[in-house]
Write an enzyme that holds these catalytic residues in place. Structure first.
Site, PDB file in Angstrom:
ATOM      1  N   SER A 111     -10.407   0.104   6.982  1.00 40.58           N
ATOM      2  CA  SER A 111      -9.759   0.176   5.667  1.00 40.58           C
ATOM      3  C   SER A 111      -9.046  -1.099   5.211  1.00 40.58           C
ATOM      4  O   SER A 111      -8.556  -1.157   4.086  1.00 40.58           O
ATOM      5  CB  SER A 111      -8.764   1.343   5.624  1.00 40.58           C
ATOM      6  OG  SER A 111      -9.462   2.554   5.627  1.00 40.58           O
ATOM      7  N   LYS A 128       0.853  -1.196   0.000  1.00 40.98           N
ATOM      8  CA  LYS A 128       0.000   0.000   0.000  1.00 40.98           C
ATOM      9  C   LYS A 128       0.887   1.243   0.000  1.00 40.98           C
ATOM     10  O   LYS A 128       1.918   1.276   0.672  1.00 40.98           O
ATOM     11  CB  LYS A 128      -0.900  -0.025   1.248  1.00 40.98           C
ATOM     12  CG  LYS A 128      -1.927   1.102   1.307  1.00 40.98           C
ATOM     13  CD  LYS A 128      -2.845   0.961   2.522  1.00 40.98           C
ATOM     14  CE  LYS A 128      -3.875   2.079   2.573  1.00 40.98           C
ATOM     15  NZ  LYS A 128      -4.813   1.931   3.697  1.00 40.98           N
ATOM     16  N   SER A 165      -9.817   2.349   2.730  1.00 42.48           N
ATOM     17  CA  SER A 165      -8.875   3.029   1.851  1.00 42.48           C
ATOM     18  C   SER A 165      -7.940   2.082   1.111  1.00 42.48           C
ATOM     19  O   SER A 165      -7.296   2.466   0.145  1.00 42.48           O
ATOM     20  CB  SER A 165      -8.054   4.018   2.677  1.00 42.48           C
ATOM     21  OG  SER A 165      -7.237   3.324   3.626  1.00 42.48           O
TER      22      SER A 165
END
Length: 494
Positions: free
Chosen positions: A183, A79, A159
């Site tokens: 998330s 990420k 997210s």
């Protein structure tokens, strides 16, 4: 040879030891998938092909000597919130344009020390603020799943949308993710993958771009429960550079998988039966209860009375911490700089141009609730509510509950650009209604695929554990996984 990208981490690890193929073969297969599919899915914002092949070659050399680590040769996505030395790290924000850190996050350092291979940096909501991956400066990641008979593009959740999309579409074997209010778990539910948010302090936050420091926690997204257990074992550690990381031995999470749940007490909280809970979500929850009951678990009704206050309290605490954490992005030392007539105007111009609308909204809310006249009325009250939420869970666990089963999302994945959600940010925030309680209490939670809805889209269930009770979550989640089966999207993107 089987399609290498369809293997789980556990399968690939054994095959690499047997020398069925090399780490370079495995990495090359994933790089081909990325080349073929990333244009449609936008899961990666930076692909590090040369670095990946270099790391895979080093893995092959270690494997040849019998010195392979726990993740030797396993290709992963990272990420864009994790600092990767000398490689694009921008939290998918314009304000961090061109930023390449001179250091490596502790979590990724742990993975590379165990022999994992980095394929690239994954898309996400800007500064991890969002439930759909639509606030990314690089545009939305796209869910590999589509509704039956529809060509509409769906969100992968947020997210950590890029992480979930990349895993579901076989563009990596697993991915790092972070969870501040859901998330990891919500994108996992939207994409038919497994995501675990560990206990606060289980994984170091050092080198992870901060959103809300008392809520943020790193964890993995993977194909199945076993792979998530393997990844978390490597990611978790105590770290002198993060004083909130906890010095408790990291157990062998994989050993919990396949263990009987006979006699475990599973709590079902009345407060999660919210008004307007969709029938499909309620039915799935009942199925999950039956799956655990059939496996020998004891189902008990519990009450978490302060659950209804979790979402409003979260949307005070998280923006307040974000307002403070994001004050450092001013155009002076790194990232985007937009000139002005003096330094104050330069700050203003850089921040106005660098932050997207969702991030600006949360900074404004956070600054407001921390301001002199409103601190007691909002921030202080939210922290008191947080203590009560934590106490609810403590009382349930004290009464002998081993884990709690709840829904994780109020629906399956929705369309990119959904007009109703775009017009009303509060409706988007309600996507987090089942997930934020854990972050407020610092507890571990896992999202496991449990079924498909009437549109043929995946739905997940959430298990919540005691502090540092991740092993029990893996044990219980694997029972649901076995009973529910596995779900994969049709590859329209390749």
């Amino acid at each position: 040879m089987t399609d290498l990208t369809k293997l789980t981490i556990a399968e690939a690890r054994e095959a690499l030891k047997r020398k069925d193929f090399t780490a370079t073969d495995l990495t090359s297969a994933f790089l081909k998938n990325i080349e073929a599919g990333n244009g449609a899915l936008n899961a990666y914002v930076a692909v590090t092909a040369d670095k990946a092949l270099e790391m895979a070659k080093a893995s092959d050399e270690r494997l040849a000597k019998g010195e392979g680590g726990a993740l030797e040769g396993i290709p992963l996505g990272v990420k864009d919130l994790f600092a990767t030395k000398g490689i694009h790290t921008q939290a998918c924000s314009h304000v961090l344009d061109g930023f390449k850190p001179t250091y490596e996050s502790t979590v990724t350092s742990n993975l590379w020390a165990d022999g994992a291979v980095m394929l690239g940096k994954l898309n996400m909501d800007e500064f991890a603020m969002g439930s759909s991956n639509e606030s990314s400066y690089y545009g939305p990641a796209v869910n590999p799943w589509k509704a039956k008979g529809s060509d509409e593009k769906l969100v992968p959740g947020g997210s950590s949308g890029g992480s979930a999309a990349a895993v579901a579409a076989r563009l990596c074997m697993g991915a790092t993710a972070t969870d501040t209010g859901g998330s990891i778990r919500q994108p996992a539910a939207f994409t038919g993958t497994v995501g675990i948010k560990p206990t606060y302090g289980r994984c170091s936050r050092w080198g992870v771009v901060a959103y809300a420091s008392s809520l943020d926690q790193a964890g993995p997204i993977a194909h199945d429960v076993r792979d998530a257990a393997i990844l978390l074992k490597s990611m978790a550690s105590v770290d002198a550079k993060d004083t909130t990381s906890v010095d408790i031995e990291v157990p062998d999470y994989e050993a919990a998988i396949g263990q009987s749940v006979k006699g475990l007490k599973i709590g079902i909280p009345a407060e999660y039966r919210i008004e307007g809970l969709p029938a499909e979500i309620d039915a799935l929850w009942k199925q999950g209860i039956q799956m655990l009951k059939d496996a020998g678990a004891e189902i008990v009704d519990i009450s978490l009375p302060h659950t209804k206050y979790a979402l409003p309290a979260y949307y005070i605490v998280a923006p307040a911490e974000a307002s403070s954490n994001l004050a450092r992005y001013d155009g002076v030392r790194y990232g985007l700089r937009v000139p002005g007539k003096d330094i104050v105007e330069m700050y203003e111009n850089s921040r106005a141009a660098g932050f997207g609308s969702e991030v600006q909204r949360r900074i404004l809310v956070g600054t407001y609730v921390l301001s002199a006249g409103y601190y007691d009325a909002y921030y202080l009250k939210a922290q008191k509510v947080r203590t009560l939420i934590k106490r609810d869970f403590e009382q349930a666990f004290h009464a002998g509950v081993d884990a709690i089963l709840t829904p994780i999302t109020p629906s399956s994945a929705f369309a990119i650009g959904d007009k109703e959600l775009a017009a009303d940010p509060v409706k988007m925030y309600l996507q987090d209604v089942f997930s934020v309680t854990l972050n407020m209490a610092g507890l571990p939670g896992i999202s496991v695929p449990a079924g498909l809805d009437s549109k043929g889209l995946p739905l997940g269930l959430q298990l919540i554990g005691r502090p540092f009770g991740e092993s029990t979550l893996f044990q219980t989640a694997s029972v649901i996984e076995q009973a529910a089966g596995r779900f994969t999207p049709e590859a329209w993107w390749a």
